[in-house]
Scaffold this active site. Sequence first.
Site, short mmCIF file in Angstrom:
data_model
loop_
_atom_site.label_atom_id
_atom_site.label_comp_id
_atom_site.label_asym_id
_atom_site.label_seq_id
_atom_site.Cartn_x
_atom_site.Cartn_y
_atom_site.Cartn_z
N ASP A 139 -15.92 45.74 15.23
CA ASP A 139 -16.14 44.24 15.74
C ASP A 139 -16.89 43.45 14.73
OD1 ASP A 139 -14.77 44.89 18.03
OD2 ASP A 139 -16.76 45.31 19.14
N LYS A 140 -16.96 42.10 15.16
CA LYS A 140 -17.57 41.32 13.95
C LYS A 140 -19.04 41.44 14.03
CE LYS A 140 -18.58 36.81 15.07
NZ LYS A 140 -18.67 35.70 15.54
#
Length: 306
Positions: A139-140
């Site tokens: 994820d970011k």
Amino acid sequence: METFTFIVSDKDEKERLDKYLSSQMPNTTRSFLQKLIKEKNVLVNGQVQKSNYKLKSAQTVLVSIPPAESIAVVPEDLPLDILYEDEDILIVNKPKGMVVHPSAGHVSGTLVNAVLHHCKDSLSGINGEIRPGIVHRIDKDTTGSLIICKNDVSHLSIAKQLKEHSITRIYRGIVSGKIRKEQGRIENNIGRHPSDRKKMAVVSKAGKTAVTNYKVLKQWNQAAYVEFRLETGRTHQIRVHMASIGHPLLGDTVYGNSKNPYKLTGQTLHAMTIGLEHPRSGEYIEVSAPLPDYFQSLIKKFDNIQ
């Protein structure tokens, strides 16, 4: 133009059009489906209808998905924290806030933009122009180890290892609350959230098997420092699993508290160690990404409070 045709069954009588399509197309977000409806790409018995239209049994629903707009992926001279590199693979320490590959709203500043500049033409093309070299993602706002494949042979090898769950993946995270068991195993299916298509959830039906092993490294009054060993790699797996047992990751406003008392940006999750069989030599290699500064500072803060 890709098209899908559905015949409304008796049990779906009076179902909203957008909700019906979400159940028929589970891998598509409801917001995207609502956009298709609004742009007149969904017809019910040949007629345009609104998202809240109540369907009738035996009606025909035709969905037309226009071709995706191409995104020009430009190499960018961005800093890369390289943990390991040879002619076949590159393992980097992804920073918080960096998206792995371009998408709508993120056409620059991604890991792929940086890797394209660093590797030039030496990247696998199996995932196309938007995701060259990308065989898995984090994820970011998750930091840590990520494998980039420099050729198709290495890509196929790593993909096979991921599918067989033979790659070592060890994460570190800080979760809320006191955990009663010092270690444990969470095993249940993860699939799309039944009412929020942007989220994942533990589901009793459908979904895919997900297994997370955890061990408490430090326990404070209000939080715990935990190590996670993954047996599978489902979307948002650790975040969903820990939230499901009442211990969401600190900073995770999607699966945990929407208000963050520690002024964090996203979940406190770090992909620390990754180990794999090298695609060319067959030897086992393992690398670890150091904990980011914000993570270490938070640990010290909790140590000082207790």
